[in-house]
Design an enzyme around this catalytic site. Sequence first.
Site, PDB file in Angstrom:
ATOM      1  N   ARG A  53       5.184   9.962  -0.248  1.00  0.00           N
ATOM      2  CA  ARG A  53       4.207   8.609  -0.207  1.00  0.00           C
ATOM      3  C   ARG A  53       3.286   8.486   0.974  1.00  0.00           C
ATOM      4  O   ARG A  53       2.202   8.682   1.224  1.00  0.00           O
ATOM      5  CB  ARG A  53       4.635   7.509  -0.726  1.00  0.00           C
ATOM      6  CG  ARG A  53       4.761   7.325  -2.013  1.00  0.00           C
ATOM      7  CD  ARG A  53       5.968   6.395  -2.265  1.00  0.00           C
ATOM      8  NE  ARG A  53       7.196   6.741  -2.113  1.00  0.00           N
ATOM      9  CZ  ARG A  53       7.730   7.731  -3.075  1.00  0.00           C
ATOM     10  NH1 ARG A  53       7.042   7.805  -4.406  1.00  0.00           N
ATOM     11  NH2 ARG A  53       8.741   8.557  -2.942  1.00  0.00           N
ATOM     12  N   HIS A 130       8.701   2.386  11.028  1.00  0.00           N
ATOM     13  CA  HIS A 130       7.643   2.873  10.198  1.00  0.00           C
ATOM     14  C   HIS A 130       6.393   1.805  10.045  1.00  0.00           C
ATOM     15  O   HIS A 130       6.377   1.136   9.136  1.00  0.00           O
ATOM     16  CB  HIS A 130       8.212   3.083   8.771  1.00  0.00           C
ATOM     17  CG  HIS A 130       7.674   4.014   7.819  1.00  0.00           C
ATOM     18  ND1 HIS A 130       6.282   4.315   7.952  1.00  0.00           N
ATOM     19  CD2 HIS A 130       7.892   4.653   6.911  1.00  0.00           C
ATOM     20  CE1 HIS A 130       6.013   4.972   6.931  1.00  0.00           C
ATOM     21  NE2 HIS A 130       6.828   5.364   6.287  1.00  0.00           N
TER      22      HIS A 130
HETATM   23  C1  NCD Z   1      10.585   5.478   3.757  1.00  0.00           C
HETATM   24  C2  NCD Z   1      10.753   6.220   4.835  1.00  0.00           C
HETATM   25  O1  NCD Z   1      10.287   7.507   4.719  1.00  0.00           O
HETATM   26  O2  NCD Z   1      11.189   5.803   5.660  1.00  0.00           O
HETATM   27  N1  NCD Z   1       9.775   5.804   2.629  1.00  0.00           N
HETATM   28  C3  NCD Z   1       8.253   5.801   2.760  1.00  0.00           C
HETATM   29  O3  NCD Z   1       7.915   6.087   3.601  1.00  0.00           O
HETATM   30  N2  NCD Z   1       7.734   5.208   1.777  1.00  0.00           N
HETATM   31  C4  NCD Z   1      11.954   5.342   3.102  1.00  0.00           C
HETATM   32  C5  NCD Z   1      13.163   6.266   2.861  1.00  0.00           C
HETATM   33  O4  NCD Z   1      13.041   7.261   2.988  1.00  0.00           O
HETATM   34  O5  NCD Z   1      14.319   5.691   2.035  1.00  0.00           O
END
Ligand code: NCD
Length: 294
Positions: A53, A130
Amino acid sequence: MNQKSIISIDDLSIDDINHILNDAEMFEKNIFHQVPSLEKKIFSIMFYEPSTRTNLSFQSAINRLNSKMIIYNHDMSSSKKGESIYDTIKTMESYCDGIIVRHPDQETVKFISQISSIPVINAGNGNGEHPTQALLDLFTIKKYFSNNIFTIAFSGDLKNSRTIHSLIRLLDRLYLNITFYFISCHELELEQSFKNNIKNIFYEVKNINDIIYKIDVLYMTRIQKEREDILSSYNINLSEETLKYSKNNLIVLHPLPRNDEIPPILDKNPKCKYFEQVKNGVYVRMAILKYCSI
Ligand code: NCD
């Protein structure tokens, strides 16, 4: 560090955040899909860790903005011939106007931002932060709770989920009347140092069933087995039965990918909004690219 870099969610002022969310809404309503100055920009996508994503929604956002991109392929790069990250970044600066980077290590993204003269966007640094996910989570929450007072529960791997870390920091700074519930087994609790900085009220609980009836937002995550080898019999799965005891206006969020914690049968339940989050990710990342470029 370039002024427009986003490494921690704390790098953005409240004004910046409001600006990004307003722009995201404009992009959602298709009001200014074309931002002429962005059409000349080239962004580089440098992912040293798997992603579906975040990587592809940035690509989609770049395409929707009519900007251009170059994609760094770590396995085919000169890093395999011993090139340092420093030299790689100094090279990228000549090729593009902004770097979107994901790395398994917490410190490397910060290091990249320190040596880069162009904006660097943190797309996930190990189990650190994030920030762009936190903005799209907030964008989604605001669609349902605009009155500033709500109760949110985080469940799953609180210790290793960078999405949770950024979102808690963001909500804790924006709101004064929020109640946090942290649901996890002992091994996956938030670090004490992290909890020490939380200003709003929080409670740590072991079982979702004890609080399901009083929460407005349920934010679920998977167990990050790639970061920590946890063999726990602790059950983090949400059931249809549990949801029956929730408020009518509860929303269930998840950054995805999911494992077994949300069974697909719940996808049709109107409370489950994780695929709406996915969609919002494109608008919010368009707005983030605009913020970093203008
Ligand atoms: C997450 C991430 O990569 O931190 N996914 C994301 O970016 N939508 C969550 C995860 O890896 O569990």
